[in-house]
Design an enzyme around this catalytic site. Structure first.
Site, short mmCIF file in Angstrom:
data_model
loop_
_atom_site.label_atom_id
_atom_site.label_comp_id
_atom_site.label_asym_id
_atom_site.label_seq_id
_atom_site.Cartn_x
_atom_site.Cartn_y
_atom_site.Cartn_z
N ASN A 43 42.14 8.00 -8.88
CA ASN A 43 42.04 9.19 -9.73
C ASN A 43 40.63 9.30 -10.30
OD1 ASN A 43 43.81 11.33 -10.66
ND2 ASN A 43 43.47 10.60 -12.74
N HIS A 75 57.84 19.96 -6.49
CA HIS A 75 57.76 21.11 -7.41
C HIS A 75 57.78 22.44 -6.66
CE1 HIS A 75 55.82 18.47 -10.80
NE2 HIS A 75 57.11 18.24 -10.63
N1 APR Z 1 39.65 13.56 -7.47
C1 APR Z 1 40.63 12.80 -8.03
N2 APR Z 1 41.24 13.13 -9.18
C2 APR Z 1 40.88 14.27 -9.79
C3 APR Z 1 39.88 15.12 -9.26
C4 APR Z 1 39.25 14.71 -8.05
N3 APR Z 1 38.29 15.45 -7.49
N4 APR Z 1 39.74 16.17 -10.10
C5 APR Z 1 40.60 16.00 -11.10
N5 APR Z 1 41.29 14.85 -10.93
C6 APR Z 1 42.35 14.27 -11.75
C7 APR Z 1 42.19 14.56 -13.23
O1 APR Z 1 41.38 13.57 -13.84
C8 APR Z 1 43.63 14.49 -13.72
O2 APR Z 1 43.98 13.16 -14.09
O3 APR Z 1 43.56 14.87 -11.37
C9 APR Z 1 44.45 14.89 -12.48
C10 APR Z 1 45.06 16.27 -12.56
O4 APR Z 1 46.02 16.29 -13.57
P1 APR Z 1 46.84 17.60 -13.94
O5 APR Z 1 45.93 18.76 -14.07
O6 APR Z 1 47.69 17.26 -15.11
O7 APR Z 1 47.74 17.85 -12.63
P2 APR Z 1 49.09 17.13 -12.18
O8 APR Z 1 49.12 15.72 -12.64
O9 APR Z 1 49.25 17.40 -10.75
O10 APR Z 1 50.17 17.96 -13.00
C11 APR Z 1 51.54 17.64 -12.82
O11 APR Z 1 52.25 19.42 -14.20
O12 APR Z 1 51.61 21.50 -14.84
C12 APR Z 1 52.56 20.81 -14.12
O13 APR Z 1 53.93 21.42 -12.33
C13 APR Z 1 52.58 21.20 -12.67
O14 APR Z 1 52.67 19.80 -10.70
C14 APR Z 1 52.05 19.98 -11.96
C15 APR Z 1 52.40 18.86 -12.93
#
Ligand code: APR
Length: 229
Positions: free
Chosen positions: A197, A105
C-alpha cells in the site's frame, strides 16, 4: 501455495481512477450518505444515477496499469490457487486478463433490477430510467453494494481466505468492513499476511510484512519474486 489478494481503490489510482479517502478522493467531493446508501437512492435516484453514470463513462478513458497486469500474470502461474477479491467496481482486473475475480462491492458495468432482482451487463447510462430487458419494469439501479447492504459472494470469499496460505492486501485503507476483517480471518487460519500500500493502512499491524509505495511498482516486483521463485 494458495493466495488470496484483496484489492482496493489504490490499485486503480495510477490508472486515473480516484480513490475514496485520499486527498481529492471521491468522498471529499461527495457525502457517502448522498450517493452510496439505499436511502439516498430512494430519496434522490436521479442524483445517484448521475454519480454512477459519470463514473461508468469515465471507465472508457482509463486502462489497467502494471499492478493489474502483474496479478493477471500471477493467475497464469497459479491458476485456481489465486483468487482476487476486489472492492473496486471498475473492470480493470478483467481488462488486464484476470479471470478469477470476485467483485464484492458489485460492478459499474452491471445493472441490478429492483423488480426481478436480475443482474445484467450494462454499459449505458441508467439516469434516464431504462426498462429492465428481463421484466420490462423501469427499476434498474447500479449493481453496486451500498453502505448498509451485504457484499456479494461472502461465503466464497471467506472459504478462500480460510484456506489460503498467503493473504495479500493491495491499495486499500482498511477502513471498510467486512473487507477490512479478512486479514484477521487469514491470521486465525494460519496464513501469512502481506500489505502492499502507498502508506500504512488502518489494519497495518495485522500484517506480517508491509511494503509501502505505489502499487504499479510494488505489485510487479512482488509477483516477479514469486514467479521466479
Ligand atoms: N498504490 C498503492 N496504494 C495506493 C495508491 C497507489 N498508487 N494510491 C492510493 N493508495 C492507497 C491509499 O493510501 C489508501 O490507503 O489506497 C488506499 C485507498 O483507500 P480508500 O480510498 O479508502 O479505498 P478502499 O480501501 O478501496 O475503500 C473501500 O470503501 O468507499 C467504500 O465501497 C467503497 O470499495 C470502497 C470501500
Amino acid at each position: 501455495m494458495k493466495i488470496v489478494v484483496l484489492t482496493g481503490a489504490g490499485i486503480s489510482a495510477e490508472s486515473g481512477v480516484p480513490t475514496f479517502r485520499d486527498a481529492d478522493g471521491l468522498w471529499e467531493g461527495h457525502r457517502v450518505e448522498d450517493v452510496a446508501t439505499p436511502e439516498a437512492y430512494e430519496a434522490r435516484p436521479s442524483a445517484v444515477h448521475r454519480f454512477y453514470d459519470a463514473r461508468r463513462t469515465a471507465l472508457s478513458a482509463v486502462e489497467p496499469n502494471p499492478a493489474h497486469h502483474a496479478l493477471a500474470r500471477l493467475e497464469e502461474h497459479l491458476g485456481d490457487d489465486l483468487l482476487v477479491v476486489t472492492q473496486n467496481i471498475d473492470d480493470l482486473h478483467e481488462r488486464a486478463g484476470s479471470r478469477r475475480v470476485v467483485h464484492m462491492h458489485g460492478e459499474l458495468r452491471s445493472a441490478l433490477c429492483r423488480g426481478c432482482r436480475s443482474r445484467m451487463p450494462w454499459q449505458a447510462d441508467l439516469g434516464d430510467f431504462p426498462p429492465c430487458p428481463r421484466c420490462g419494469v423501469s427499476e434498474l439501479r447500479p449493481d453496486v453494494v451500498w453502505f448498509g447492504e451485504i457484499p456479494y459472494e461472502m461465503d466464497r470469499i471467506l472459504a478462500a481466505v480460510g484456506e489460503s496460505d498467503l493473504f495479500v492486501s493491495i491499495g486499500t485503507s482498511g477502513a471498510v468492513y467486512p473487507a477490512a476483517g479478512f486479514v484477521q480471518v487469514a491470521l486465525l487460519n494460519g496464513a501469512r499476511t502481506l500489505e502492499l500500500n502507498l502508506q500504512p493502512s488502518e489494519g497495518t499491524t495485522l500484517f506480517h510484512e508491509h511494503r509501502h509505495g505505489p502499487a504499479g511498482v510494488l505489485v510487479p516486483e512482488w509477483v516477479a519474486s514469486l514467479v521466479t521463485a
